[in-house]
Design an enzyme around this catalytic site. Structure first.
Site, PDB file in Angstrom:
ATOM      1  N   LYS A  28      -0.708  -4.571   9.116  1.00 15.72           N
ATOM      2  CA  LYS A  28       0.618  -4.172   8.630  1.00 15.72           C
ATOM      3  C   LYS A  28       1.250  -3.277   9.681  1.00 15.72           C
ATOM      4  O   LYS A  28       0.648  -2.286  10.105  1.00 15.72           O
ATOM      5  CB  LYS A  28       0.517  -3.442   7.299  1.00 15.72           C
ATOM      6  CG  LYS A  28       1.878  -3.008   6.771  1.00 15.72           C
ATOM      7  CD  LYS A  28       1.851  -2.764   5.272  1.00 15.72           C
ATOM      8  CE  LYS A  28       3.253  -2.469   4.755  1.00 15.72           C
ATOM      9  NZ  LYS A  28       3.557  -1.044   4.683  1.00 15.72           N
ATOM     10  N   CYS A  74       1.829   3.835   9.720  1.00 17.57           N
ATOM     11  CA  CYS A  74       1.985   5.202   9.207  1.00 17.57           C
ATOM     12  C   CYS A  74       2.378   6.146  10.352  1.00 17.57           C
ATOM     13  O   CYS A  74       1.694   6.202  11.373  1.00 17.57           O
ATOM     14  CB  CYS A  74       0.679   5.661   8.552  1.00 17.57           C
ATOM     15  SG  CYS A  74       0.815   7.336   7.921  1.00 17.57           S
ATOM     16  N   GLN A 105      -6.777  -1.207   2.796  1.00 18.35           N
ATOM     17  CA  GLN A 105      -6.048  -0.869   4.019  1.00 18.35           C
ATOM     18  C   GLN A 105      -6.788   0.229   4.757  1.00 18.35           C
ATOM     19  O   GLN A 105      -6.977   1.321   4.236  1.00 18.35           O
ATOM     20  CB  GLN A 105      -4.615  -0.430   3.745  1.00 18.35           C
ATOM     21  CG  GLN A 105      -3.898  -0.240   5.095  1.00 18.35           C
ATOM     22  CD  GLN A 105      -2.470   0.204   4.988  1.00 18.35           C
ATOM     23  OE1 GLN A 105      -2.215   1.318   4.544  1.00 18.35           O
ATOM     24  NE2 GLN A 105      -1.542  -0.649   5.396  1.00 18.35           N
ATOM     25  N   PRO A 115       0.840  -1.206   0.000  1.00 22.74           N
ATOM     26  CA  PRO A 115       0.000   0.000   0.000  1.00 22.74           C
ATOM     27  C   PRO A 115       0.869   1.247   0.000  1.00 22.74           C
ATOM     28  O   PRO A 115       1.837   1.333   0.764  1.00 22.74           O
ATOM     29  CB  PRO A 115      -0.771  -0.114   1.333  1.00 22.74           C
ATOM     30  CG  PRO A 115       0.032  -1.024   2.196  1.00 22.74           C
ATOM     31  CD  PRO A 115       0.782  -1.933   1.273  1.00 22.74           C
ATOM     32  N   MET A 116       0.556   2.182  -0.871  1.00 19.65           N
ATOM     33  CA  MET A 116       1.356   3.424  -0.932  1.00 19.65           C
ATOM     34  C   MET A 116       0.433   4.623  -1.107  1.00 19.65           C
ATOM     35  O   MET A 116      -0.198   4.794  -2.158  1.00 19.65           O
ATOM     36  CB  MET A 116       2.369   3.350  -2.079  1.00 19.65           C
ATOM     37  CG  MET A 116       3.576   2.497  -1.746  1.00 19.65           C
ATOM     38  SD  MET A 116       4.673   2.290  -3.154  1.00 19.65           S
ATOM     39  CE  MET A 116       3.868   0.973  -4.066  1.00 19.65           C
ATOM     40  N   LEU A 117       0.392   5.431  -0.039  1.00 18.25           N
ATOM     41  CA  LEU A 117      -0.444   6.628  -0.026  1.00 18.25           C
ATOM     42  C   LEU A 117      -0.095   7.531  -1.212  1.00 18.25           C
ATOM     43  O   LEU A 117       1.088   7.762  -1.486  1.00 18.25           O
ATOM     44  CB  LEU A 117      -0.196   7.383   1.287  1.00 18.25           C
ATOM     45  CG  LEU A 117      -1.313   8.241   1.851  1.00 18.25           C
ATOM     46  CD1 LEU A 117      -2.581   7.431   2.073  1.00 18.25           C
ATOM     47  CD2 LEU A 117      -0.866   8.882   3.165  1.00 18.25           C
ATOM     48  N   HIS A 162       6.788  -4.151   7.976  1.00 16.79           N
ATOM     49  CA  HIS A 162       7.659  -3.189   7.292  1.00 16.79           C
ATOM     50  C   HIS A 162       8.974  -3.194   8.072  1.00 16.79           C
ATOM     51  O   HIS A 162       8.987  -2.871   9.264  1.00 16.79           O
ATOM     52  CB  HIS A 162       6.987  -1.810   7.324  1.00 16.79           C
ATOM     53  CG  HIS A 162       7.686  -0.774   6.523  1.00 16.79           C
ATOM     54  ND1 HIS A 162       7.155   0.462   6.283  1.00 16.79           N
ATOM     55  CD2 HIS A 162       8.888  -0.783   5.892  1.00 16.79           C
ATOM     56  CE1 HIS A 162       7.997   1.178   5.545  1.00 16.79           C
ATOM     57  NE2 HIS A 162       9.061   0.439   5.304  1.00 16.79           N
TER      58      HIS A 162
HETATM   59  C1  LIG Z   1       5.086   6.818  -1.246  1.00 14.64           C
HETATM   60  C2  LIG Z   1       4.851   5.743  -0.215  1.00 14.64           C
HETATM   61  C3  LIG Z   1       3.611   5.674   0.417  1.00 14.64           C
HETATM   62  C4  LIG Z   1       3.356   4.690   1.371  1.00 14.64           C
HETATM   63  N1  LIG Z   1       2.115   4.593   1.932  1.00 14.64           N
HETATM   64  C5  LIG Z   1       1.829   3.558   2.760  1.00 14.64           C
HETATM   65  C6  LIG Z   1       0.516   3.361   3.242  1.00 14.64           C
HETATM   66  O1  LIG Z   1      -0.452   4.085   2.930  1.00 14.64           O
HETATM   67  N2  LIG Z   1       0.307   2.307   4.089  1.00 14.64           N
HETATM   68  C7  LIG Z   1       1.321   1.461   4.456  1.00 14.64           C
HETATM   69  O2  LIG Z   1       1.082   0.522   5.211  1.00 14.64           O
HETATM   70  N3  LIG Z   1       2.564   1.629   3.991  1.00 14.64           N
HETATM   71  C8  LIG Z   1       2.841   2.637   3.153  1.00 14.64           C
HETATM   72  N4  LIG Z   1       4.103   2.772   2.634  1.00 14.64           N
HETATM   73  C9  LIG Z   1       5.140   1.771   2.973  1.00 14.64           C
HETATM   74  C10 LIG Z   1       5.136   0.671   1.921  1.00 14.64           C
HETATM   75  O3  LIG Z   1       3.907  -0.032   1.962  1.00 14.64           O
HETATM   76  C11 LIG Z   1       6.268  -0.352   2.129  1.00 14.64           C
HETATM   77  O4  LIG Z   1       6.124  -1.016   3.371  1.00 14.64           O
HETATM   78  C12 LIG Z   1       7.639   0.299   2.087  1.00 14.64           C
HETATM   79  O5  LIG Z   1       7.712   1.295   1.085  1.00 14.64           O
HETATM   80  C13 LIG Z   1       8.712  -0.765   1.840  1.00 14.64           C
HETATM   81  O6  LIG Z   1       9.923  -0.151   1.457  1.00 14.64           O
HETATM   82  P1  LIG Z   1      11.228  -0.214   2.368  1.00 14.64           P
HETATM   83  O7  LIG Z   1      11.396  -1.662   2.717  1.00 14.64           O
HETATM   84  O8  LIG Z   1      12.322   0.358   1.550  1.00 14.64           O
HETATM   85  O9  LIG Z   1      10.970   0.631   3.593  1.00 14.64           O
HETATM   86  C14 LIG Z   1       4.364   3.748   1.702  1.00 14.64           C
HETATM   87  C15 LIG Z   1       5.614   3.830   1.037  1.00 14.64           C
HETATM   88  C16 LIG Z   1       5.848   4.801   0.104  1.00 14.64           C
HETATM   89  C17 LIG Z   1       7.194   4.840  -0.590  1.00 14.64           C
END
Ligand SMILES: Cc1cc2nc3c(=O)[nH]c(=O)nc-3n(C[C@H](O)[C@H](O)[C@H](O)COP(=O)(O)O)c2cc1C
Length: 219
Positions: A152, A113, A83, A31-33, A185
């Site tokens: 998560k 978050c 989510q 999930p990515m906001l 995460h």
């Molecule tokens: C632009 C962006 C938005 C994100 N938004 C959410 C979100 O809404 N909910 C969530 O659980 N994780 C969010 N994440 C985290 C991602 O789901 C993911 O766990 C994380 O980017 C994994 O990368 P990393 O292992 O390099 O930290 C976001 C990540 C990015 C880059």
């Protein structure tokens, strides 16, 4: 960005989404906001038939009080997990029920978050410090829906970043809330001092901690 998932659930336990079994659903798009909106997800579905797709975090407040339709999606997106952001068990159960009536295949609670706005609403990563409440939230949702309810979370928050803290959180939410699937995460979150963007980059990745949890949870 792919999800680093620790599947507490026994892979052969047989939970099946329409057309995809949980073992293969380990391949998912995180999930990515502001990114994984319905248009982005539609594009992702063209790239992969089976990946489990996650919505951006949608708050219970937006669903209950918002003016738009925050649950809209294209049928082609299945299997699709919503989510949710929130910490009121009644509101979360209400939103989970609405979502499943709309056809979502999984409900995922955001406990990762770190934004200030989210902390003021007492949800997101700060809920890692309130495992009992998260368990109540999960239990309330599970009571009213028959799709998987998953969580998560991060590997820790602030100075609460020991392995034991993570294990206690997962154990409480699992034993008291009935959650069998967690996505971890592999970075902790600093609840103050870092912006959400910095919290995605500065706390170091710790995959061994996630692998350790995954190994332990299967025994
Ligand atoms: C632009 C962006 C938005 C994100 N938004 C959410 C979100 O809404 N909910 C969530 O659980 N994780 C969010 N994440 C985290 C991602 O789901 C993911 O766990 C994380 O980017 C994994 O990368 P990393 O292992 O390099 O930290 C976001 C990540 C990015 C880059």
């Amino acid at each position: 960005m792919l999800n680093e998932t620790t599947d507490i659930q026994n892979a052969s336990s047989g939970d099946v989404l329409e057309g995809v079994s949980y073992p293969s659903a380990r391949f998912s798009v995180a999930p990515m906001l502001d990114w994984t909106d319905r248009h982005c997800r539609y594009f992702h579905r063209i790239l992969s038939k089976n990946a489990l797709l996650y919505t951006e975090m949608v708050t219970t407040g937006a669903i209950i009080h918002g003016k738009g339709d925050f649950l809209a999606y294209n049928e082609e997106e299945h299997p699709l997990a919503l989510q949710l952001g929130g910490s009121n068990p009644v509101d979360l159960a209400h939103c989970a029920k609405l979502a499943v009536e709309r056809g979502y295949d999984e409900i995922n609670l955001n406990v990762g978050c770190p934004s200030d706005r989210v902390q003021n609403g007492r949800f997101g990563a700060c809920l890692m410090g309130e495992a009992e409440l998260v368990a109540q939230c999960v239990a309330a949702m599970k009571e009213v829906v028959d799709v998987p309810v998953t969580v998560k979370t991060r590997i820790g928050i602030d100075d609460q970043d020991s392995y034991d803290f993570l294990v206690d959180f997962v154990r409480t939410v699992s034993e008291k809330g009935g959650c069998t699937d967690f996505t971890i995460h592999a970075r902790k979150a600093w609840l103050s001092g870092l912006s959400p963007k910095e919290n995605r980059e500065i706390p170091p990745l710790d995959y061994p901690r996630v692998y350790q949890l995954k190994k332990t949870s299967h025994t």
